[in-house]
Write a protein that holds these residues in place. Sequence first.
Motif, short mmCIF file in Angstrom:
data_model
loop_
_atom_site.label_atom_id
_atom_site.label_comp_id
_atom_site.label_asym_id
_atom_site.label_seq_id
_atom_site.Cartn_x
_atom_site.Cartn_y
_atom_site.Cartn_z
N ARG A 97 0.82 -1.21 0.00
CA ARG A 97 0.00 0.00 0.00
C ARG A 97 0.85 1.26 0.00
O ARG A 97 0.33 2.37 -0.10
N VAL A 98 2.17 1.10 0.12
CA VAL A 98 3.06 2.26 0.01
C VAL A 98 2.95 2.79 -1.42
O VAL A 98 3.20 2.04 -2.38
N PRO A 99 2.56 4.03 -1.62
CA PRO A 99 2.31 4.54 -2.98
C PRO A 99 3.54 4.41 -3.89
O PRO A 99 4.64 4.83 -3.53
N GLY A 100 3.31 3.81 -5.04
CA GLY A 100 4.35 3.74 -6.06
C GLY A 100 5.36 2.63 -5.90
O GLY A 100 6.15 2.38 -6.80
N LEU A 101 5.33 1.89 -4.76
CA LEU A 101 6.34 0.85 -4.55
C LEU A 101 6.20 -0.27 -5.58
O LEU A 101 7.19 -0.72 -6.17
N GLY A 102 4.97 -0.73 -5.79
CA GLY A 102 4.76 -1.81 -6.77
C GLY A 102 5.17 -1.40 -8.17
O GLY A 102 5.78 -2.19 -8.91
N ALA A 103 4.88 -0.16 -8.56
CA ALA A 103 5.26 0.31 -9.89
C ALA A 103 6.77 0.41 -10.04
O ALA A 103 7.32 0.09 -11.10
N ALA A 104 7.45 0.83 -8.97
CA ALA A 104 8.91 0.92 -9.02
C ALA A 104 9.53 -0.47 -9.20
O ALA A 104 10.46 -0.66 -9.99
N ASP A 105 9.02 -1.45 -8.45
CA ASP A 105 9.55 -2.81 -8.57
C ASP A 105 9.24 -3.41 -9.94
O ASP A 105 10.07 -4.12 -10.53
N ALA A 106 8.03 -3.14 -10.47
CA ALA A 106 7.70 -3.63 -11.81
C ALA A 106 8.58 -2.98 -12.87
O ALA A 106 8.99 -3.62 -13.84
N THR A 107 8.87 -1.69 -12.69
CA THR A 107 9.79 -1.01 -13.61
C THR A 107 11.15 -1.70 -13.61
O THR A 107 11.76 -1.89 -14.66
N GLN A 108 11.61 -2.10 -12.42
CA GLN A 108 12.90 -2.77 -12.31
C GLN A 108 12.88 -4.12 -13.01
O GLN A 108 13.85 -4.47 -13.71
N ALA B 157 14.85 -6.32 -26.38
CA ALA B 157 15.37 -5.71 -25.16
C ALA B 157 15.09 -4.21 -25.14
O ALA B 157 14.72 -3.65 -24.10
N SER B 158 15.27 -3.56 -26.28
CA SER B 158 15.00 -2.11 -26.35
C SER B 158 13.51 -1.83 -26.13
O SER B 158 13.15 -0.83 -25.49
N ILE B 159 12.64 -2.71 -26.61
CA ILE B 159 11.20 -2.54 -26.40
C ILE B 159 10.85 -2.71 -24.93
O ILE B 159 10.03 -1.96 -24.38
N PHE B 160 11.46 -3.69 -24.27
CA PHE B 160 11.21 -3.89 -22.84
C PHE B 160 11.63 -2.65 -22.04
O PHE B 160 10.91 -2.23 -21.13
N ILE B 161 12.79 -2.09 -22.35
CA ILE B 161 13.24 -0.89 -21.63
C ILE B 161 12.29 0.27 -21.89
O ILE B 161 11.99 1.06 -20.99
N LEU B 162 11.79 0.37 -23.12
CA LEU B 162 10.80 1.40 -23.44
C LEU B 162 9.53 1.20 -22.62
O LEU B 162 8.94 2.16 -22.10
N CYS B 163 9.10 -0.05 -22.47
CA CYS B 163 7.92 -0.34 -21.65
C CYS B 163 8.15 0.01 -20.19
O CYS B 163 7.21 0.44 -19.49
N SER B 164 9.38 -0.16 -19.71
CA SER B 164 9.66 0.19 -18.32
C SER B 164 9.47 1.68 -18.08
O SER B 164 9.09 2.11 -16.98
N ALA B 165 9.70 2.50 -19.12
CA ALA B 165 9.46 3.94 -19.01
C ALA B 165 7.98 4.22 -18.81
O ALA B 165 7.60 5.12 -18.03
N VAL B 166 7.13 3.46 -19.48
CA VAL B 166 5.68 3.63 -19.34
C VAL B 166 5.23 3.22 -17.95
O VAL B 166 4.45 3.91 -17.29
N ILE B 167 5.75 2.08 -17.46
CA ILE B 167 5.38 1.61 -16.11
C ILE B 167 5.83 2.63 -15.06
O ILE B 167 5.14 2.87 -14.06
N ALA B 168 6.99 3.24 -15.28
CA ALA B 168 7.54 4.19 -14.30
C ALA B 168 6.66 5.41 -14.09
O ALA B 168 6.80 6.12 -13.09
N LEU B 169 5.74 5.66 -15.02
CA LEU B 169 4.83 6.79 -14.84
C LEU B 169 3.94 6.61 -13.62
O LEU B 169 3.36 7.59 -13.12
N ARG B 170 3.82 5.36 -13.13
CA ARG B 170 3.01 5.08 -11.95
C ARG B 170 3.86 4.99 -10.68
O ARG B 170 3.32 4.79 -9.59
#
Length: 509
Positions: free
Chosen positions: A273-284, A457-470
Motif C-alpha cells: 500500500r506504500v504509494p508507487g512501490l509496486g510500480a517501481a519494482d515492476a519497472t525494475q 530488449a529495447s522494447i522492454f526498456i521502453l515499456c519500463s518507461a511507461v510503467i515508471a509513470l506510476r
Amino acid sequence: MTAPPLASSSSALATRQGKLVLALLCAVGFLDFLDASIVNVALPSIARDLHFSVQNLQWVLSGYVVTYGGFLMLGGRFADLLGRRRTLVAGTVLFGLASLTGGLAPNAGTLVGARLVQGLGAALMSPAALSILTTTFSYGTDRVRALGAWGAMAGVSSAAGVFLGGVLAAGPGWRWVLFVNLPVIVVILAATFRLLEGDTTRTFRITEFDFSGAVLGTGGMLLLIFALVRAPSTGWGAGQTAGELAGAAVLLVLFAVNETRVARPLVPLSIFRVPGLGAADATQVIGIAGFYSAFFFVTLYMQDVLGFSAFRSGSAYVPVTVMVAVAAGAGSVLITRIGTRPLIVSGALIASGGVFWLSQLPAHGSYWTNLFPGLMIMGFGLGGVFVGVQTAANAGVPPSLAGLAGALVTASTQVGAALGLAIFSAVATAHTSSLLAAGASTPVALTGGFHRALLLASIFILCSAVIALRAANTRGEPSSAEITGVAVTAAAEDAPDRVRAPRPSPEQA
C-alpha cells in the motif's frame, strides 16, 4: 530500539563516519551484483577445465541467480526481525566460504553447489545492507545521495563484472573470478564490526515465526526463477516449463493467502500500500530484463562474431562503467530538483535508444563505429534508471519494513534478469537456427539472432518507461509513513542497526 534518524540539518554524510558507512554498504551491494555477471566471460575456460557439458554450464551462472532471487524475501525479513548487522555478517561469511569453495572446486558439481550457496549468502547480505542504508540516511539530500550511490553500484557492477571477469580469466585464471571476493569480504567484515553497532535485544519468539509463509514464498520464488532459467533449453511450449510456472503461481498465491491469515506474516501485505512501490519494482523487472540481456548478447557478439578475446571483451566495457557512474552521480543531483519519476522515464527512453542502436549491429562490425556509441547511450540512461528506481522503491517505507523493501527491489532485479534471458535467448536461438537452415553463414546467422533479441530488449526498456509513470515521484524528503514509522518502531520492537556516529554539535542541532 531504533534511534531516530538525524534531522535534515545534521547530515550523516557530512561526517567521516557517515562516508565510511556508505562506502561499506555500497561495497556489499557491488559485490553481490558483481557476482551475477563476473563469471560470464570466464565460462569457456571453466567448461574446459572442469569438463562441463553444454547443458550444465549454464548453472554456473544461473545457480547464483536462482538462490539469490529465491531467498531474497526471506533474507529481507530476517534482517528486519533478527537484526540487520547480524544478518549482514551471516550472509557475508556464507558468501566468503562459498567463494573459497568454488575457487578450489575440483569438479563441476562442487562449483555449481558453491554458486548456489553464494546466491543464498547474497540474499542475506543485500537486503540487510540496503535496509541499514535507508534507516541510517533517512532525510534530505543524505537519502538521495546514499540511494544514488547504491543505485550506481548496481549499474556499474553489471558492466564492471564483465570487465573483471575477462581480465581475471585471461590473466591468473578463472578461479580468481571467485578468489577475488575473499579480500573484499575480509574488509567488509572488519568494517561492519567497527562501524555498525550490534543488534539490540528484541522480543522475538521462534514459535511466532511464519514458517508456512517462508516455505510457500521462498518455494514459489525459487520455482519461478528456476522455470525461467530453464525455459530456453526445455522450450516455452514444453509441458515441463508450463508445469513449473503453474506450480510457482500456485505457491505464490497460497503464500499471499497465508500472509493475510497469520498474526506475524513474513511479508506484511501492507507494504504494497506504500504509494508507487509496486510500480517501481515492476519497472525494475522489465527494465532489467532489457539491460541484463543487452550486456549478455553484446558480449556474445564480441566473442562469437567479432572474435574478441576474453580480455578485450571485458575491456570494452570500461567506458560504459565510467558512463554509468557519471550518469548516476548526475541523477542523484537531479532527483532533488525534478524527482524520481522524470529521471526514470527519461533514462529509460535514452537507454532504449542505445539498445536499439545495438540491435543494428552488422556481422562484420567494429567496436568504435558500431558498439561504442550504443553502449555509451545505454550506459547513460542506465545510470539514471538505477538511481531513480532505488530511491522510488524505498520511498515512504517505514523502518520496520526497510529490509523487506530492499529485498523486493533486489528480487525484482533477479527476476528481471532471468525473465529477459529466458525470453530473448529463445528468440535469438530460433532466428539463428532459421537463418542457418536457409544457408546463411554462422556470423550472419548469429548476428541475425542477436538483432532480434536486442530489438526486444529495447522494447522492454521502453515499456519500463511507461510503467515508471506510476512510480512514486520523490525528491528524497521523508514521507509521513516514514516519519510515523520512526516514532512507532523506536518505541516498539523493531531495532535495526545504528551507526557509531558522533552526536551532532549544539550548533548543528
